[in-house]
Motif scaffolding. Structure first.
Motif, PDB file in Angstrom:
ATOM      1  N   LYS A 112       0.843  -1.212   0.000  1.00 25.44           N
ATOM      2  CA  LYS A 112       0.000   0.000   0.000  1.00 25.44           C
ATOM      3  C   LYS A 112       0.866   1.245   0.000  1.00 25.44           C
ATOM      4  CE  LYS A 112      -4.163  -1.529   2.434  1.00 25.44           C
ATOM      5  NZ  LYS A 112      -4.574  -1.608   3.847  1.00 25.44           N
ATOM      6  N   GLU A 113       1.917   1.188   0.845  1.00 24.84           N
ATOM      7  CA  GLU A 113       2.829   2.327   0.922  1.00 24.84           C
ATOM      8  C   GLU A 113       3.494   2.575  -0.440  1.00 24.84           C
ATOM      9  OE1 GLU A 113       5.568   2.002   4.238  1.00 24.84           O
ATOM     10  OE2 GLU A 113       6.964   3.371   3.229  1.00 24.84           O
ATOM     11  N   LEU A 114       3.900   1.451  -1.077  1.00 29.34           N
ATOM     12  CA  LEU A 114       4.544   1.572  -2.396  1.00 29.34           C
ATOM     13  C   LEU A 114       3.600   2.180  -3.423  1.00 29.34           C
ATOM     14  CD1 LEU A 114       6.440  -1.840  -2.682  1.00 29.34           C
ATOM     15  CD2 LEU A 114       7.452   0.436  -2.398  1.00 29.34           C
ATOM     16  N   LEU A 115       2.326   1.789  -3.298  1.00 29.88           N
ATOM     17  CA  LEU A 115       1.334   2.258  -4.266  1.00 29.88           C
ATOM     18  C   LEU A 115       1.018   3.737  -4.063  1.00 29.88           C
ATOM     19  CD1 LEU A 115      -1.258  -0.677  -4.450  1.00 29.88           C
ATOM     20  CD2 LEU A 115       0.015   0.295  -6.375  1.00 29.88           C
ATOM     21  N   PHE A 116       0.793   4.102  -2.798  1.00 29.04           N
ATOM     22  CA  PHE A 116       0.232   5.448  -2.555  1.00 29.04           C
ATOM     23  C   PHE A 116       1.292   6.486  -2.189  1.00 29.04           C
ATOM     24  CE2 PHE A 116      -3.297   2.460  -1.763  1.00 29.04           C
ATOM     25  CZ  PHE A 116      -4.052   2.809  -2.874  1.00 29.04           C
ATOM     26  N   ALA A 133      18.943  -6.158 -14.388  1.00 27.49           N
ATOM     27  CA  ALA A 133      19.651  -5.070 -15.069  1.00 27.49           C
ATOM     28  C   ALA A 133      19.389  -3.748 -14.363  1.00 27.49           C
ATOM     29  CB  ALA A 133      19.215  -4.993 -16.528  1.00 27.49           C
ATOM     30  N   GLU A 134      18.173  -3.587 -13.835  1.00 29.36           N
ATOM     31  CA  GLU A 134      17.836  -2.333 -13.156  1.00 29.36           C
ATOM     32  C   GLU A 134      18.572  -2.187 -11.823  1.00 29.36           C
ATOM     33  OE1 GLU A 134      13.316  -1.632 -14.885  1.00 29.36           O
ATOM     34  OE2 GLU A 134      13.604  -2.590 -12.960  1.00 29.36           O
ATOM     35  N   PHE A 135      19.053  -3.323 -11.283  1.00 25.89           N
ATOM     36  CA  PHE A 135      19.846  -3.244 -10.052  1.00 25.89           C
ATOM     37  C   PHE A 135      21.078  -2.375 -10.250  1.00 25.89           C
ATOM     38  CE2 PHE A 135      18.568  -7.489  -7.809  1.00 25.89           C
ATOM     39  CZ  PHE A 135      17.301  -6.969  -7.623  1.00 25.89           C
ATOM     40  N   THR A 136      21.618  -2.406 -11.476  1.00 25.96           N
ATOM     41  CA  THR A 136      22.856  -1.669 -11.731  1.00 25.96           C
ATOM     42  C   THR A 136      22.589  -0.176 -11.831  1.00 25.96           C
ATOM     43  OG1 THR A 136      22.583  -1.914 -14.093  1.00 25.96           O
ATOM     44  CG2 THR A 136      23.860  -3.597 -12.959  1.00 25.96           C
ATOM     45  N   GLY A 137      21.332   0.189 -11.853  1.00 22.62           N
ATOM     46  CA  GLY A 137      21.049   1.622 -11.848  1.00 22.62           C
ATOM     47  C   GLY A 137      20.182   2.036 -13.011  1.00 22.62           C
ATOM     48  N   VAL A 138      19.320   2.995 -12.755  1.00 26.48           N
ATOM     49  CA  VAL A 138      18.511   3.582 -13.821  1.00 26.48           C
ATOM     50  C   VAL A 138      18.586   5.090 -13.661  1.00 26.48           C
ATOM     51  CG1 VAL A 138      16.905   1.659 -14.060  1.00 26.48           C
ATOM     52  CG2 VAL A 138      16.436   3.428 -12.390  1.00 26.48           C
ATOM     53  N   LYS A 139      18.434   5.787 -14.771  1.00 27.64           N
ATOM     54  CA  LYS A 139      18.529   7.241 -14.724  1.00 27.64           C
ATOM     55  C   LYS A 139      17.198   7.879 -14.343  1.00 27.64           C
ATOM     56  CE  LYS A 139      22.058   8.975 -17.888  1.00 27.64           C
ATOM     57  NZ  LYS A 139      22.190   9.197 -19.320  1.00 27.64           N
ATOM     58  N   SER A 140      16.126   7.232 -14.812  1.00 29.31           N
ATOM     59  CA  SER A 140      14.824   7.882 -14.703  1.00 29.31           C
ATOM     60  C   SER A 140      14.268   7.852 -13.278  1.00 29.31           C
ATOM     61  CB  SER A 140      13.833   7.187 -15.640  1.00 29.31           C
ATOM     62  OG  SER A 140      13.645   5.861 -15.210  1.00 29.31           O
ATOM     63  N   GLY A 141      14.838   6.970 -12.406  1.00 31.94           N
ATOM     64  CA  GLY A 141      14.295   6.854 -11.054  1.00 31.94           C
ATOM     65  C   GLY A 141      13.092   5.939 -10.995  1.00 31.94           C
ATOM     66  N   TYR A 142      12.814   5.217 -12.086  1.00 32.81           N
ATOM     67  CA  TYR A 142      11.698   4.269 -12.096  1.00 32.81           C
ATOM     68  C   TYR A 142      12.190   2.915 -12.553  1.00 32.81           C
ATOM     69  CZ  TYR A 142       8.329   8.022 -11.397  1.00 32.81           C
ATOM     70  OH  TYR A 142       7.615   9.056 -10.886  1.00 32.81           O
ATOM     71  N   GLY A 143      11.522   1.864 -12.096  1.00 36.63           N
ATOM     72  CA  GLY A 143      11.863   0.493 -12.472  1.00 36.63           C
ATOM     73  C   GLY A 143      11.780  -0.363 -11.229  1.00 36.63           C
ATOM     74  N   LEU A 144      11.211  -1.577 -11.382  1.00 37.87           N
ATOM     75  CA  LEU A 144      11.003  -2.428 -10.212  1.00 37.87           C
ATOM     76  C   LEU A 144      12.319  -2.825  -9.551  1.00 37.87           C
ATOM     77  CD1 LEU A 144       8.088  -4.594 -11.587  1.00 37.87           C
ATOM     78  CD2 LEU A 144       7.984  -3.086  -9.595  1.00 37.87           C
ATOM     79  N   VAL A 183      16.397   0.405  -3.722  1.00 37.44           N
ATOM     80  CA  VAL A 183      16.167   1.530  -2.802  1.00 37.44           C
ATOM     81  C   VAL A 183      15.632   0.990  -1.470  1.00 37.44           C
ATOM     82  CG1 VAL A 183      14.847   3.641  -2.384  1.00 37.44           C
ATOM     83  CG2 VAL A 183      15.765   3.177  -4.667  1.00 37.44           C
ATOM     84  N   ALA A 184      14.692   0.024  -1.555  1.00 32.08           N
ATOM     85  CA  ALA A 184      14.119  -0.567  -0.341  1.00 32.08           C
ATOM     86  C   ALA A 184      15.206  -1.254   0.482  1.00 32.08           C
ATOM     87  CB  ALA A 184      13.012  -1.553  -0.720  1.00 32.08           C
ATOM     88  N   PRO A 223       9.842   8.415  -2.133  1.00 36.70           N
ATOM     89  CA  PRO A 223       8.543   9.069  -1.986  1.00 36.70           C
ATOM     90  C   PRO A 223       8.132   9.839  -3.249  1.00 36.70           C
ATOM     91  CG  PRO A 223       9.830   9.380  -0.007  1.00 36.70           C
ATOM     92  CD  PRO A 223      10.715   8.652  -0.966  1.00 36.70           C
ATOM     93  N   GLY A 224       6.901   9.568  -3.686  1.00 35.89           N
ATOM     94  CA  GLY A 224       6.427  10.228  -4.906  1.00 35.89           C
ATOM     95  C   GLY A 224       6.462   9.317  -6.126  1.00 35.89           C
ATOM     96  N   ASN A 225       7.377   8.288  -6.111  1.00 36.10           N
ATOM     97  CA  ASN A 225       7.465   7.387  -7.253  1.00 36.10           C
ATOM     98  C   ASN A 225       6.651   6.116  -6.969  1.00 36.10           C
ATOM     99  OD1 ASN A 225       9.225   9.353  -8.016  1.00 36.10           O
ATOM    100  ND2 ASN A 225      10.935   7.963  -8.454  1.00 36.10           N
ATOM    101  N   SER A 226       5.421   6.109  -7.446  1.00 37.21           N
ATOM    102  CA  SER A 226       4.501   5.016  -7.118  1.00 37.21           C
ATOM    103  C   SER A 226       4.884   3.695  -7.788  1.00 37.21           C
ATOM    104  CB  SER A 226       3.083   5.401  -7.543  1.00 37.21           C
ATOM    105  OG  SER A 226       2.276   4.260  -7.629  1.00 37.21           O
ATOM    106  N   LEU A 227       4.483   2.610  -7.135  1.00 38.29           N
ATOM    107  CA  LEU A 227       4.704   1.259  -7.659  1.00 38.29           C
ATOM    108  C   LEU A 227       4.151   1.102  -9.084  1.00 38.29           C
ATOM    109  CD1 LEU A 227       5.519  -1.716  -7.213  1.00 38.29           C
ATOM    110  CD2 LEU A 227       3.314  -2.087  -6.115  1.00 38.29           C
TER     111      LEU A 227
END
Lengths: 255, 254
Positions: A45-49, A199-210, A216-217, A54-58
């Motif tokens: 729920k926290e991830l969704l809302f 692959a996203e573990f190595t980093g993403v620029k956009s700040g989004y990706g599971l 981050v978690a 913070p601000g980047n929803s699931l």
């Protein structure tokens, strides 16, 4: 008993969750090691809302990851199917390419990450490349084997009805290889999806990706959010495959 | 349309180039326009190879094929082929299978659909046009395959044991069906079979191949007027002669 049989798909997972909750509530599983299902639900729920960061929803993390997989998959499909048909059709090409394919194929897509970052930098293009590698080989190999297993009598029949080589490609080889291509697509999307998150573990620029979200978690030591992210990956993978299976059943109703 | 084969030979060589197998040896044959010719002979004697060469699916090692005096680069514009295994495209419906040859000729969709339906109805398959091949019986599949070939209007139709895998009742029914189709269309037909009864029932002429390498060793004209009675004495006389040849051929060099 009948009720059990009908609902075994739902009941067994539910039973597992209940047992898990009981063990957690009674203190056998410490929450900092393995949070309880209810804690995870709260986390989701926290991830969704609220989002993470913070601000980047699931939802947006899922969307971005899906976009990356779709793009990488599309490139793999556009390249893999035609190449697979050519390799399957022409023996000389097959003899030339098989050793190359069979040498590159066993290299895990993740082993390409350093090179991908070197070539494309951190970001969308790198992820695309890694996904592409994950999807490409299953699609290529299934297409080749699909073409190789086409009954030659169908090709002969098409020829005697006046088909040129181009028509044989489009009207015989592609439809005849479609069941096999579909298998390749399903395996490819599965591998692509798994690869993407890594692959996203190595980093993403956009700040989004599971994958990014899970890292981050981890950094803020929230196993409930880590598992929430994992659950989202699992569910998305399941839905992707279910969608493909539906598409397959519809396209291949002649089988 | 007349078909002439002149000194046709076919030898297969394996990949190493060392082992060769002679499949056909010196086949010379003239088939008249509108003739129904059956070919019999032991298994593996090159009958199918001969049809494949006529259809342009294989090249002869030596010899030539003439259709109406012309050597054709693309025989399939004039020659149709019906296979024992039906060779229907499983991803296409009955109608789409029948339309295939017309599609290749860029005939507009509505027109080819109309023509296909005409054939489908005429072949007693009305109502099945949207079924897939897996939903059909063997006899129906072969009727679709024949329709798919006939609709492209070839002058010569080659049939490689087309009824070989059907039960005997369906087989008899399809023989009568083919006879009717042939009588109305007046195509030239070359028909491979192992079934003597079938050969006598359908043909103007039956030729017999020797064991490999195949040569023509036997020829019998059949003048029994239609409708042919399978139990008549002339019919039996012909069967006896063909059977005699086949027995003699299977005894040879054993």
């Amino acid at each position: 008993m009948n009720y059990l049989k009908k609902n075994s798909k739902l009941l067994f997972p539910l039973l597992l969750l209940v047992l898990w909750q009981i063990f957690s509530s009674s203190g056998y599983f410490p929450p900092q090691i393995l949070p309880s299902p209810l804690q995870i639900v709260t986390g989701i729920k926290e991830l969704l809302f609220a989002g993470l960061p913070p601000g980047n929803s699931l939802v947006l993390h899922c969307f971005e990851s899906l976009l990356r997989v779709s793009a990488g998959f599309a490139i793999a499909l556009i390249m893999g199917v035609p190449l697979g048909i050519m390799v399957g059709r022409f023996k000389l090409l097959r003899n030339m390419l098989t050793p190359v394919i069979e040498t590159i194929r066993p290299i895990p897509p993740l082993a390409w990450i350093p090179l991908a970052i070197l070539w494309f930098g951190i970001g969308f293009k790198s992820a695309l490349f890694i996904i592409f590698l994950g999807c490409f080989f299953p699609i290529l190999l299934s297409t080749i084997s699909g073409v190789l297993s086409v009954d030659t009598i169908l090709i002969d029949a098409a020829k005697t009805l006046g088909a040129t080589e181009k028509k044989i490609f489009l009207q015989i080889l592609i439809p005849a290889a479609t069941p096999s291509i579909f298998t390749g697509i399903r395996i490819g999307v599965g591998i692509g999806w798994m690869t993407l998150v890594a692959a996203e573990f190595t980093g993403v620029k956009s700040g989004y990706g599971l994958g990014y979200m899970i890292m981050v978690a981890r950094d803020i030591q929230r196993p409930d959010l880590v598992i929430g992210g994992m659950a989202a990956i699992g569910l998305m993978g399941y839905l992707l495959d279910a969608g493909l299976r539906m598409l397959e059943a519809r396209t291949l109703k002649w089988r | 349309m007349t078909l002439e084969l002149k000194n046709l030979c076919k030898t297969y060589t394996d990949e190493s180039g060392e082992n060769t197998v002679a499949a056909l040896s010196n086949i010379t044959l003239t088939v008249r326009a509108g003739e129904f010719l059956s070919v019999i002979g032991p298994s593996g004697c090159g009958k199918t190879t001969m049809l494949r060469i006529i259809a342009g699916l294989e090249q002869p090692t030596a010899g030539e094929v003439f259709i109406n005096g012309e050597q054709l680069a693309e025989p399939w514009s004039r020659v149709g082929f019906v296979f024992q295994e039906y060779a229907l495209f499983p991803w296409r419906t009955v109608s789409e299978n029948v339309e295939f040859g017309l599609e290749l000729k860029n005939i507009p969709k509505q027109e080819r659909r109309r023509m296909a339906l005409e054939y489908i109805n005429q072949f007693g398959m009305g109502g099945f046009e949207n079924k897939y091949p897996k939903e059909l019986s063997g006899g129906m599949k072969q009727r679709v395959a024949i329709a798919r070939t006939l609709i492209t209007n070839p002058s010569i139709i080659l049939m490689d044991e087309p009824f070989g895998s059907l039960d005997s009742q369906t087989r008899n029914a399809l023989q009568e069906f083919l006879r009717d189709v042939w009588q109305t269309s007046q195509k030239t037909i070359i028909f491979i079979t192992h079934n003597i009864d079938e050969a006598v029932f359908l043909s103007h002429r039956v030729i017999g191949f020797s064991r490999r390498p195949g040569t023509i060793k036997f020829s019998l004209d059949i003048d029994i007027p239609a409708p042919r009675d399978r139990t008549g004495s002339e019919f039996n006389q012909c069967r006896k002669q063909i059977l005699g040849f086949l027995q003699q051929e299977s005894m040879a060099d054993k």
